[in-house]
Design an enzyme around this catalytic site. Structure first.
Site, PDB file in Angstrom:
ATOM      1  N   CYS A 115      71.295 -24.782  48.637  1.00  0.00           N
ATOM      2  CA  CYS A 115      71.256 -25.970  48.171  1.00  0.00           C
ATOM      3  C   CYS A 115      72.261 -26.558  47.310  1.00  0.00           C
ATOM      4  O   CYS A 115      72.947 -27.579  47.196  1.00  0.00           O
ATOM      5  CB  CYS A 115      69.805 -26.049  47.246  1.00  0.00           C
ATOM      6  SG  CYS A 115      69.372 -27.629  46.652  1.00  0.00           S
ATOM      7  N   CYS A 116      73.166 -25.513  46.435  1.00  0.00           N
ATOM      8  CA  CYS A 116      73.993 -25.802  45.407  1.00  0.00           C
ATOM      9  C   CYS A 116      75.120 -26.476  46.495  1.00  0.00           C
ATOM     10  O   CYS A 116      75.938 -26.868  45.912  1.00  0.00           O
ATOM     11  CB  CYS A 116      74.295 -24.569  44.868  1.00  0.00           C
ATOM     12  SG  CYS A 116      73.405 -24.345  43.235  1.00  0.00           S
ATOM     13  N   CYS A 204      70.086 -27.839  37.264  1.00  0.00           N
ATOM     14  CA  CYS A 204      68.991 -28.657  38.077  1.00  0.00           C
ATOM     15  C   CYS A 204      67.623 -28.445  37.421  1.00  0.00           C
ATOM     16  O   CYS A 204      67.450 -27.245  37.050  1.00  0.00           O
ATOM     17  CB  CYS A 204      69.205 -28.650  39.405  1.00  0.00           C
ATOM     18  SG  CYS A 204      70.432 -29.238  40.070  1.00  0.00           S
ATOM     19  N   CYS A 207      65.674 -25.268  38.809  1.00  0.00           N
ATOM     20  CA  CYS A 207      66.271 -24.001  38.564  1.00  0.00           C
ATOM     21  C   CYS A 207      66.897 -23.668  37.253  1.00  0.00           C
ATOM     22  O   CYS A 207      67.347 -22.707  37.167  1.00  0.00           O
ATOM     23  CB  CYS A 207      67.402 -24.149  39.405  1.00  0.00           C
ATOM     24  SG  CYS A 207      67.351 -24.151  41.293  1.00  0.00           S
ATOM     25  N   CYS A 232      76.698 -20.724  40.868  1.00  0.00           N
ATOM     26  CA  CYS A 232      76.113 -21.743  41.689  1.00  0.00           C
ATOM     27  C   CYS A 232      77.146 -21.776  43.021  1.00  0.00           C
ATOM     28  O   CYS A 232      77.041 -22.177  44.078  1.00  0.00           O
ATOM     29  CB  CYS A 232      75.937 -22.947  41.150  1.00  0.00           C
ATOM     30  SG  CYS A 232      77.243 -23.933  40.321  1.00  0.00           S
TER      31      CYS A 232
END
Length: 241
Positions: A115-116, A204, A207, A232
């Site tokens: 996702c990162c 985020c 997270c 990340c």
């Protein structure tokens, strides 16, 4: 500054300098310089850099998953410094493909890197292809497992375009959290209101969480994963090897 060996020598000199002196060196030697902005350390650097060069280039990664308070913070900084903050966004098609395949919270089930990679690393890569140097707010004490040895200046081979050198500056490398907050209070620097609610390291929304007494600041990030790799990928050179 054409080779990595010279950067080692320059780093040895800059290690003894103040963040303002390091920023002045960076600005004087790199006309195509950009400052990465997201948190308390970065806005301190904005405050310092604007006093050296009012036209300093600033960018911010908008992942689409930030806290409402973070968006409000970005806007306060923009207005406070009368600053054009360039917001960088992920590719819509890449986000759609990930969410369609794995859902909105896949990082809880595997890890946060995928996702990162889409929401942060790809937009950062595109930006860094357009500059020859960038400035970050990394500190050595932020993460004992990954940041303890970061230099003040380094050759960024991770994000450099082919055949070119990308120089990375970490002017606050030798500062502690207390130094950052002393500067913020002494200079009336705007900060993210989440800091008043126990959030120290802010990323985020899914997270990031507040931390308790005696917890290290990075424990609020990706808390479901192994503790020594709290990165990340923006600073991939920190976790090589």
């Amino acid at each position: 500054m054409s080779d990595a060996i010279s950067l080692v020598d320059i780093n040895a000199t800059l290690e003894t300098k103040s963040p303002q002196e390091i920023l002045e060196f960076a600005i004087d030697n790199h006309p195509d310089l950009a400052l990465s902005f997201s948190g308390a350390e970065d806005v301190v650097l904005i405050d310092m850099a604007r006093k050296i060069d009012p036209q300093i280039q600033v960018f911010c990664l908008d992942t689409g998953r930030l806290h409402p308070e973070t968006y409000q913070f970005i806007e306060r900084v923009r207005k406070h410094y009368k600053l054009n903050i360039e917001l960088l966004y992920p590719e819509t098609s890449a986000v759609q493909a990930l969410v369609s395949k794995k859902g909105l919270y896949s990082f809880y089930e595997d890890n946060h890197q995928e996702c990162c990679g889409i929401r942060k690393i790809m937009p950062l890569q595109r930006k860094l292809l357009t500059v020859d140097a960038w400035v970050t707010g990394q500190r050595k004490d932020q993460s004992p497992g990954t940041r303890a040895n970061i230099p003040v200046i380094q050759d960024d081979k991770v994000f450099a375009r082919a055949g070119a050198q990308l120089t990375k500056f970490n002017p606050l490398a030798n500062w502690r959290s207390q130094d950052v907050w002393h500067y913020i209070r002494a200079n009336d620097v705007p900060y993210n209101s989440l800091h008043d609610n126990g959030f120290v390291s802010i990323g985020c929304e899914p997270c990031t969480r507040a931390i308790g007494p005696n917890q290290h600041e990075r424990e609020g990030r990706w808390w479901w994963e192994e503790a020594t790799k709290k990165e990340c990928g923006l600073h991939a050179d920190n976790v090589k090897g």
